[in-house]
Design an enzyme around this catalytic site. Structure first.
Site, PDB file in Angstrom:
ATOM      1  N   SER A 130       0.717  -1.254  -0.240  1.00 49.61           N
ATOM      2  CA  SER A 130      -0.087  -0.204  -0.320  1.00 49.61           C
ATOM      3  C   SER A 130       1.041   1.230  -0.031  1.00 49.61           C
ATOM      4  O   SER A 130       1.917   1.043  -0.988  1.00 49.61           O
ATOM      5  CB  SER A 130      -1.193   0.089   1.499  1.00 49.61           C
ATOM      6  OG  SER A 130      -2.451   0.916   0.963  1.00 49.61           O
ATOM      7  N   ASP A 142      -8.872  -4.255  -4.895  1.00 50.35           N
ATOM      8  CA  ASP A 142      -9.097  -3.776  -3.801  1.00 50.35           C
ATOM      9  C   ASP A 142      -9.269  -1.832  -3.973  1.00 50.35           C
ATOM     10  O   ASP A 142      -9.456  -1.426  -5.136  1.00 50.35           O
ATOM     11  CB  ASP A 142      -6.740  -3.176  -3.889  1.00 50.35           C
ATOM     12  CG  ASP A 142      -6.331  -3.110  -3.054  1.00 50.35           C
ATOM     13  OD1 ASP A 142      -6.799  -1.988  -2.204  1.00 50.35           O
ATOM     14  OD2 ASP A 142      -4.963  -3.330  -3.420  1.00 50.35           O
ATOM     15  N   HIS A 195      -7.648  -5.689   0.066  1.00 50.97           N
ATOM     16  CA  HIS A 195      -6.345  -4.714  -0.258  1.00 50.97           C
ATOM     17  C   HIS A 195      -4.825  -5.881   0.551  1.00 50.97           C
ATOM     18  O   HIS A 195      -4.699  -5.883   1.134  1.00 50.97           O
ATOM     19  CB  HIS A 195      -6.705  -4.010   0.852  1.00 50.97           C
ATOM     20  CG  HIS A 195      -5.354  -2.635   0.782  1.00 50.97           C
ATOM     21  ND1 HIS A 195      -5.052  -2.105  -0.075  1.00 50.97           N
ATOM     22  CD2 HIS A 195      -5.004  -1.901   2.083  1.00 50.97           C
ATOM     23  CE1 HIS A 195      -4.189  -1.304  -0.226  1.00 50.97           C
ATOM     24  NE2 HIS A 195      -3.988  -1.337   1.170  1.00 50.97           N
TER      25      HIS A 195
END
Length: 533
Positions: free
Chosen positions: A245, A474, A501
């Site tokens: 991320s 996602d 995610h």
């Protein structure tokens, strides 16, 4: 982990962790040329002379107990085989002889010394998540695997985070609890003035309690430079890195500043490259969360009992029926002295959209909320905010705000915020609270230090091949971000067809094998490779 921004107050998300929700058990593993100094560092075999003392330091490894700053870290750091140390870095790289910061580092040494490749440094995202805690939690997953045998698994708390000092501090635990209960419709001029006064005071408290020097030097550019000092202190000629991320943005920053010091990078759940426009980033994310909302509604409609009803086309309407009454009138919970606000109901919902493993508890939480009990939704919101059972908070939210305010371009004046909020609602209709959009500016509008100016572009011609992993469903970092990042870095793209995610080392054999082969053998998966749930 990239955090979602919800207009009114810009809210971060916390580390996704195992959680028991009132009997429902679930688990789940936000254009300038580089400076002359950075060019010298990335092309030379030795660092700039004024930084040599940092690059030449050795780490004194010891037990990890004293490094824990949260109850969860305290438990995880007691795992056998872990060792910790502190890395010294300049607080301001433009003043290398000035104040210093201490970076907390944790490692689990490779189990096969003869086959050891080096260190695998990882960052779980945020910004503001603890790399020490996430690495400690990952130890059981890599035990007996090729990665565990051949790599020292290394996590660090970025400057300002967790065990690193000085720490970013903004609110006390009691102030955080109070702030979360504030759920009003900020539409009148008086309400806008009031919330802006609160946000200005929040920024002032961050400066008072953290120090402006730290706030000015907590951004991604400084952390990337810390990573290169860490690489040297670990004894690695080149960096092998795993970023999730926001950790993909950190990896891309490192790759842009130090391309010739990269061995391999796995970047999972990509933030779009070169996009420092905060409004645009958040609007893309809003669309991703609406997509996740719709996927949850489709799943929920197939269950025996669905809080949002059996018609996915009416799910947003039903969600509003359940949550909007909380505006100005929080729901009771089983937790003494605590209620569920509208803001926390919304953030708890968002927390659950990060992983399909939270969908069943979310359905349970919404069903109970419809009957007046906000307990499960409050627990989900606590996960997002980093609140432990004892009432203490991690500092992830404070760091998220601090990094965001210096990293990204700011939105502007009140009319800019009003237009942003209007676009956000169109992108994510489930976030519509039923009141006119607000023009209130958030804390970044009053931040006491300026944005970071130096934002280098990737130089793929100087980089080895990198691997980007992107998930089609996602919610936080939309799939297209991964394609864009892979193109910008000149690397390969691995597509995971599924929801959630990030995915590497989260249980999918196809993704895990592809990522492992790349990290060990430096062999990218075949072009356009796809894995599925």
């Amino acid at each position: 982990m990239s955090r979602v921004t919800i207009p009114r107050m810009f809210r971060p998300r916390t580390v996704v962790a195992a959680v028991a929700l009132l009997g429902v058990v679930t688990a789940c593993s936000n254009t300038q040329e580089p400076s002359q100094q950075d060019n010298q560092q990335s092309t030379a075999q030795s660092p700039a002379p004024e930084l040599e003392r940092y690059y030449q330091q050795s780490l004194d490894w010891e037990g990890c107990a004293s490094y824990a700053t949260t109850p969860r870290a305290e438990k995880l750091f007691d795992t056998e085989g872990l060792e910790c140390a502190r890395l010294t870095v300049p607080l301001d790289y433009d003043e290398p002889d000035g104040e210093t910061a201490e970076i907390g580092v944790l490692r689990r040494p490779a189990s096969d010394e003869q086959a050891r490749v080096g260190s695998l440094v990882s960052n779980p995202g945020g910004p503001g998540a603890s790399g020490m805690t996430s690495t400690a939690a990952r130890v059981s997953k890599i035990e007996g695997t090729e990665l565990g045998e051949k790599f020292d698994m290394v996590g660090f708390d970025p400057r300002g985070v967790g065990a690193s000092t000085p720490r970013v501090k903004c609110l006390t635990d009691e102030e955080k609890d109070a702030a979360r209960l504030n759920s009003e419709a900020i539409t009148s001029d008086a309400a806008v003035d009031r919330i802006e006064k609160e946000n200005r005071r929040y920024a002032e408290k961050c400066a008072e309690r953290s120090g402006e020097k730290l706030l000015a030097n907590v951004g991604t550019d400084s952390v990337a430079r810390d990573m290169d000092v860490l690489r040297a202190a670990l004894g690695d000629e080149e960096l092998t890195y795993l970023g999730y991320s926001y950790g993909t943005r950190l990896g891309a920053e490192y790759a842009s500043r130090f391309p010739e010091r990269v061995r391999a990078m796995v970047l999972d759940g990509a933030m779009a490259p070169g996009n420092w426009d905060r409004a645009e980033m958040n609007l893309r994310q809003a669309a991703g969360f609406q997509q996740a909302f719709d996927a949850f509604a489709q799943w929920c409609a197939r269950q025996r009992r669905c809080a949002l009803g059996g018609d996915p086309d009416r799910a947003v309407e039903r969600y509003h029926e359940i949550t909007r009454p909380l505006i100005g009138s929080p729901a009771s919970t089983v937790f003494e002295g605590r209620e569920l606000s509208y803001a926390d109901a919304e953030i708890g919902f968002v927390q659950a959209l990060y992983s399909k493993r939270y969908w069943q508890p979310l359905n349970t939480g919404l069903s109970r909320l419809a009957n007046g009990d906000g307990s499960v939704m409050l627990q989900l919101a606590d996960l997002y905010h980093g609140r432990a059972k004892d009432g203490s908070y991690s500092n992830i939210m404070a760091v998220y705000t601090a990094v965001t305010c210096v990293d990204a371009d700011r939105i502007g004046g009140r009319e800019d915020y009003r237009e942003f909020n209007r676009k956000y609602r169109r992108a994510a209709p489930f976030t519509d609270n039923g009141h006119p959009v607000s023009s209130a500016r958030d804390a970044c509008a009053f931040w006491p230090v300026p944005e970071t100016g130096d934002k280098p572009e990737p130089r793929p011609e100087k980089l080895p091949e990198t691997l980007v992993i992107s998930t089609t469903g996602d919610p936080a970092t939309p799939y297209e971000n991964g394609r864009r990042l892979a193109d910008a870095l000149g690397g390969g793209l691995l597509t995971y067809e599924g929801e959630g995610h990030t995915v590497f080392l989260h249980g999918n054999d196809c993704v895990n094998e592809a990522g492992t082969r790349y990290l060990v053998d430096l062999k990218l998966p075949e072009q356009d490779k796809r894995c599925s749930a």
